[in-house]
Design a protein around this motif. Sequence first.
Motif, short mmCIF file in Angstrom:
data_model
loop_
_atom_site.label_atom_id
_atom_site.label_comp_id
_atom_site.label_asym_id
_atom_site.label_seq_id
_atom_site.Cartn_x
_atom_site.Cartn_y
_atom_site.Cartn_z
N ASN A 1 10.39 6.39 2.15
CA ASN A 1 9.86 5.61 1.03
C ASN A 1 8.33 5.67 1.13
O ASN A 1 7.77 5.76 2.21
N ASP A 2 7.65 5.61 -0.02
CA ASP A 2 6.19 5.76 0.01
C ASP A 2 5.42 4.47 -0.26
O ASP A 2 4.25 4.49 -0.59
N GLU A 3 6.10 3.31 -0.12
CA GLU A 3 5.41 2.03 -0.31
C GLU A 3 5.79 1.08 0.82
O GLU A 3 6.94 1.02 1.24
N ALA A 4 4.78 0.33 1.31
CA ALA A 4 5.03 -0.58 2.42
C ALA A 4 4.16 -1.82 2.29
O ALA A 4 3.07 -1.76 1.74
N TYR A 5 4.68 -2.94 2.78
CA TYR A 5 3.86 -4.13 2.95
C TYR A 5 2.99 -3.89 4.17
O TYR A 5 3.36 -3.12 5.07
N TRP A 6 1.85 -4.57 4.26
CA TRP A 6 1.01 -4.40 5.45
C TRP A 6 0.33 -5.71 5.80
O TRP A 6 0.15 -6.58 4.97
N TYR A 7 -0.01 -5.83 7.09
CA TYR A 7 -0.78 -6.97 7.58
C TYR A 7 -1.50 -6.55 8.86
O TYR A 7 -1.12 -5.57 9.50
N MET A 8 -2.58 -7.27 9.17
CA MET A 8 -3.37 -6.99 10.36
C MET A 8 -3.12 -8.09 11.39
O MET A 8 -2.96 -9.25 11.03
N GLN A 9 -3.09 -7.70 12.68
CA GLN A 9 -2.88 -8.68 13.74
C GLN A 9 -3.69 -8.27 14.97
O GLN A 9 -3.71 -7.09 15.33
N GLN A 10 -4.33 -9.24 15.60
CA GLN A 10 -5.07 -8.99 16.83
C GLN A 10 -4.10 -9.05 17.99
O GLN A 10 -3.61 -10.12 18.34
N THR B 1 0.85 -1.18 0.00
CA THR B 1 0.00 0.00 0.00
C THR B 1 0.89 1.24 0.00
O THR B 1 2.10 1.15 0.22
N THR B 2 0.28 2.37 -0.23
CA THR B 2 0.99 3.64 -0.15
C THR B 2 1.02 4.07 1.31
O THR B 2 -0.03 4.28 1.92
N ALA B 3 2.22 4.15 1.86
CA ALA B 3 2.40 4.58 3.25
C ALA B 3 3.80 5.16 3.37
O ALA B 3 4.75 4.60 2.83
N GLN B 4 3.92 6.28 4.06
CA GLN B 4 5.20 6.97 4.21
C GLN B 4 6.02 6.34 5.33
O GLN B 4 5.58 6.33 6.49
N CYS C 1 8.40 -1.33 5.55
CA CYS C 1 8.87 -0.57 4.40
C CYS C 1 9.45 -1.51 3.34
O CYS C 1 10.21 -2.43 3.67
N THR C 2 9.12 -1.26 2.08
CA THR C 2 9.63 -2.09 0.99
C THR C 2 11.10 -1.80 0.69
O THR C 2 11.77 -2.60 0.05
N GLU C 3 11.62 -0.69 1.17
CA GLU C 3 13.02 -0.33 0.93
C GLU C 3 13.94 -0.74 2.09
O GLU C 3 14.84 -1.53 1.93
N CYS C 4 13.68 -0.19 3.28
CA CYS C 4 14.60 -0.40 4.41
C CYS C 4 14.10 -1.45 5.40
O CYS C 4 14.79 -1.75 6.37
N GLU C 5 12.89 -1.99 5.18
CA GLU C 5 12.26 -3.00 6.03
C GLU C 5 12.00 -2.53 7.46
O GLU C 5 11.87 -3.32 8.38
N HIS C 6 11.92 -1.21 7.64
CA HIS C 6 11.53 -0.65 8.94
C HIS C 6 10.07 -1.05 9.20
O HIS C 6 9.24 -1.04 8.29
N LYS C 7 9.77 -1.41 10.44
CA LYS C 7 8.42 -1.87 10.80
C LYS C 7 7.78 -0.87 11.75
O LYS C 7 8.41 -0.43 12.71
N TRP C 8 6.52 -0.50 11.46
CA TRP C 8 5.77 0.35 12.36
C TRP C 8 4.31 -0.06 12.34
O TRP C 8 3.91 -0.87 11.54
N ARG C 9 3.55 0.49 13.28
CA ARG C 9 2.15 0.08 13.36
C ARG C 9 1.23 1.28 13.39
O ARG C 9 1.63 2.39 13.74
N GLU C 10 -0.04 1.00 13.06
CA GLU C 10 -1.07 2.03 13.07
C GLU C 10 -2.21 1.52 13.93
O GLU C 10 -2.82 0.50 13.64
N ASP C 11 -2.46 2.21 15.03
CA ASP C 11 -3.55 1.84 15.94
C ASP C 11 -4.76 2.71 15.65
O ASP C 11 -4.63 3.87 15.29
N ASP C 12 -5.96 2.15 15.88
CA ASP C 12 -7.16 2.98 15.83
C ASP C 12 -7.21 3.81 17.10
O ASP C 12 -6.91 3.33 18.18
N HIS C 13 -7.60 5.05 16.95
CA HIS C 13 -7.69 5.92 18.14
C HIS C 13 -9.11 6.23 18.44
O HIS C 13 -9.98 6.25 17.71
#
Length: 105
Positions: free
Chosen positions: A70-79, A61-64, A93-105
Amino acid sequence: MKFCDECGSMMQTEDDTWVCTQCGYEEGRDAADEADMVTTQGQEESEIIESSGGTSGLPTTTAQCPNCDNDEAYWYMQQIRAADESETRFFVCTECEHKWREDDH
């Protein structure tokens, strides 16, 4: 598998009797009921496929990326929280493989 009518614990067989492992409740075995029980006997073994690891099988997906911009990243959902809360979306990240998460607020 049979569960105790008294306390709900799993029962074990002893000769012609089901015996509760927790409260000692006993019940006679019934061959007709046991024939309907699902067992693992006779099930086919599944083939294990070796994985090369990595994230190449994940959707993108498109994600910064906060690490390399980089503006492209792999994504997955986890409980990761309680079942009544929403899943957490993880990005890699598709370039540097940095991992981050997005929580619902």
